[in-house]
Write an enzyme that holds these catalytic residues in place. Structure first.
Site, PDB file in Angstrom:
ATOM      1  CB  SER A 154      27.131  22.118   7.783  1.00  0.00           C
ATOM      2  OG  SER A 154      25.973  21.906   8.571  1.00  0.00           O
ATOM      3  NE  ARG A 164      25.755  28.751   3.889  1.00  0.00           N
ATOM      4  CZ  ARG A 164      24.975  28.111   4.762  1.00  0.00           C
ATOM      5  NH1 ARG A 164      25.076  26.805   4.930  1.00  0.00           N
ATOM      6  NH2 ARG A 164      24.094  28.761   5.467  1.00  0.00           N
ATOM      7  NE  ARG A 172      23.078  27.026  15.531  1.00  0.00           N
ATOM      8  CZ  ARG A 172      22.438  26.828  14.384  1.00  0.00           C
ATOM      9  NH1 ARG A 172      22.339  25.625  13.884  1.00  0.00           N
ATOM     10  NH2 ARG A 172      21.905  27.844  13.738  1.00  0.00           N
ATOM     11  CG  HIS A 197      19.665  33.274   7.429  1.00  0.00           C
ATOM     12  ND1 HIS A 197      18.939  33.107   6.271  1.00  0.00           N
ATOM     13  CD2 HIS A 197      20.010  32.011   7.820  1.00  0.00           C
ATOM     14  CE1 HIS A 197      18.850  31.817   5.983  1.00  0.00           C
ATOM     15  NE2 HIS A 197      19.493  31.131   6.889  1.00  0.00           N
ATOM     16  CG  ASP A 235      17.014  28.225   5.698  1.00  0.00           C
ATOM     17  OD1 ASP A 235      17.771  27.425   5.100  1.00  0.00           O
ATOM     18  OD2 ASP A 235      17.210  28.576   6.881  1.00  0.00           O
ATOM     19  CG  ASN A 252      20.281  22.270  12.721  1.00  0.00           C
ATOM     20  OD1 ASN A 252      20.388  21.106  13.093  1.00  0.00           O
ATOM     21  ND2 ASN A 252      21.186  22.859  11.946  1.00  0.00           N
TER      22      ASN A 252
HETATM   23  O1  LIG Z   1      20.946  26.940   6.124  1.00  0.00           O
HETATM   24  C1  LIG Z   1      20.581  27.607   7.087  1.00  0.00           C
HETATM   25  O2  LIG Z   1      20.006  28.641   6.907  1.00  0.00           O
HETATM   26  C2  LIG Z   1      20.796  27.228   8.403  1.00  0.00           C
HETATM   27  C3  LIG Z   1      21.388  26.248   9.074  1.00  0.00           C
HETATM   28  C4  LIG Z   1      22.038  25.029   8.559  1.00  0.00           C
HETATM   29  C5  LIG Z   1      23.164  25.298   7.672  1.00  0.00           C
HETATM   30  O3  LIG Z   1      23.418  26.383   7.262  1.00  0.00           O
HETATM   31  C6  LIG Z   1      24.044  24.178   7.295  1.00  0.00           C
HETATM   32  O4  LIG Z   1      23.850  23.069   7.760  1.00  0.00           O
HETATM   33  O5  LIG Z   1      24.975  24.441   6.519  1.00  0.00           O
HETATM   34  C7  LIG Z   1      21.335  26.449  10.517  1.00  0.00           C
HETATM   35  O6  LIG Z   1      21.270  27.610  10.949  1.00  0.00           O
HETATM   36  O7  LIG Z   1      21.321  25.460  11.258  1.00  0.00           O
END
Ligand SMILES: O=C(O)/C=C(\CC(=O)C(=O)O)C(=O)O
Length: 289
Positions: free
Chosen positions: A72, A119, A125, A176, A244, A249
């Site tokens: 993200s 995705r 968050r 997950h 992962d 984070n």
């Molecule tokens: O990639 C992951 O597993 C988890 C993330 C970050 C995420 O997905 C992102 O930034 O797009 C999370 O839970 O902070």
């Protein structure tokens, strides 16, 4: 925002060797920022986690290939992900995050760059909004390319997401395990609802990843193993696995990637299950052509 570092520099060597062709099917790259700036909407500001660092980790852990999932913090600009795929010499494919209005030409360019899925992230968050109608429209547009959809959500919204998931005409991969409360145990309400979803929707797969995020106990993740081994055995053809890395984070309980690989032997306990999880299943989604 201060830059965060969420990985260990020298992970341990796993105690076993993954099968030839094994795919670490959930990793990210960050930047490098000087070349690929982060999104102005990013909710975290990581240090650079470069393609070269990713490939060194891949080799150290004994994997052959990666699936790089757009994180993200890079928004809908997939340049950093595409750069990493291009540098991998065929050993990486990717999952993009796109503006739902994206046209067919741009999708075809992503395909040429190694992207095989998009995705949808529902974690508040991490993203400001997740427009379901728009997501369904773009899911219909990617279906003819043979792509799939990766969905990231937490267990508390599973029920309300079901009509949305049912409107998606492609394979769906849930990140997950839909983030169940592992403390409830293998027959807990969260994992029971997730199994019911998989039982009634043969197009839904899951990544059996994230012990470092899901396990209240921590290493060696006995609670995660107890919940996840039955999932691998019940849906052997619909599971993927990933480290992962670089663990976005995870500032407090940063995992040792070697330890994460060792968890694999306890959730996929036969060579046949290991081969499906790490080789055959990711090949069907990412290296079919
Ligand atoms: O990639 C992951 O597993 C988890 C993330 C970050 C995420 O997905 C992102 O930034 O797009 C999370 O839970 O902070």
């Amino acid at each position: 925002m201060a830059r965060s570092k969420t990985w260990v520099d020298f992970p341990s060597k796993p105690k076993w060797t993954p099968p030839p062709g094994a795919v670490d099917a959930h990793v990210h790259v960050f930047g490098p920022e000087a070349e690929f700036p982060f999104s102005p909407l990013a909710k975290y500001h990581p240090e650079d986690a470069t393609p070269e660092m990713l490939f060194a980790l891949r080799d150290h852990l004994g994997f052959s290939r990666n699936v790089i999932v757009q994180a993200s913090c890079h928004g809908t600009d997939n340049a950093a992900t595409l750069n990493a795929i291009a540098k991998s010499t065929g050993r990486a494919r990717g999952v993009a995050v796109v503006d739902p209005d994206i046209g067919l030409d741009a999708l075809k360019r992503l395909h040429a760059g190694g992207i095989r899925g998009i995705r949808f992230n529902f974690l508040k968050r991490l993203v400001d909004n997740a427009p379901k109608d728009k997501f369904i429209e773009v899911a219909k547009r990617i279906a003819p390319l043979g792509w799939h959809v990766v969905v990231y959500f937490e267990a508390d919204i599973l029920e309300e997401l079901i009509p949305f998931l049912e409107a998606i005409p492609t394979t769906i991969v849930v990140d997950h395990l839909g983030r169940p409360d592992i403390a409830q145990g293998p027959n807990g309400a969260d994992i029971a609802a997730f199994k019911a979803l998989l039982d009634s929707h043969p197009n839904i797969w899951t990544k059996v990843s994230g012990p470092e995020r899901l396990s209240p106990m921590g290493p060696p993740f006995d609670d995660f193993v107890e919940v996840v081994r039955p999932i691998v055995e019940r849906y052997p053809d619909r599971v993927l696995w990933g480290t992962d890395w670089p663990h976005p984070n995870m500032e407090h309980r940063i995992p040792d990637d070697g330890t994460l690989v060792d968890v694999l032997l306890r959730i996929a306990v036969t060579e046949d299950l290991q081969h499906k999880l790490l080789v055959a299943n990711p090949e069907r989604l990412y290296w079919a052509d």
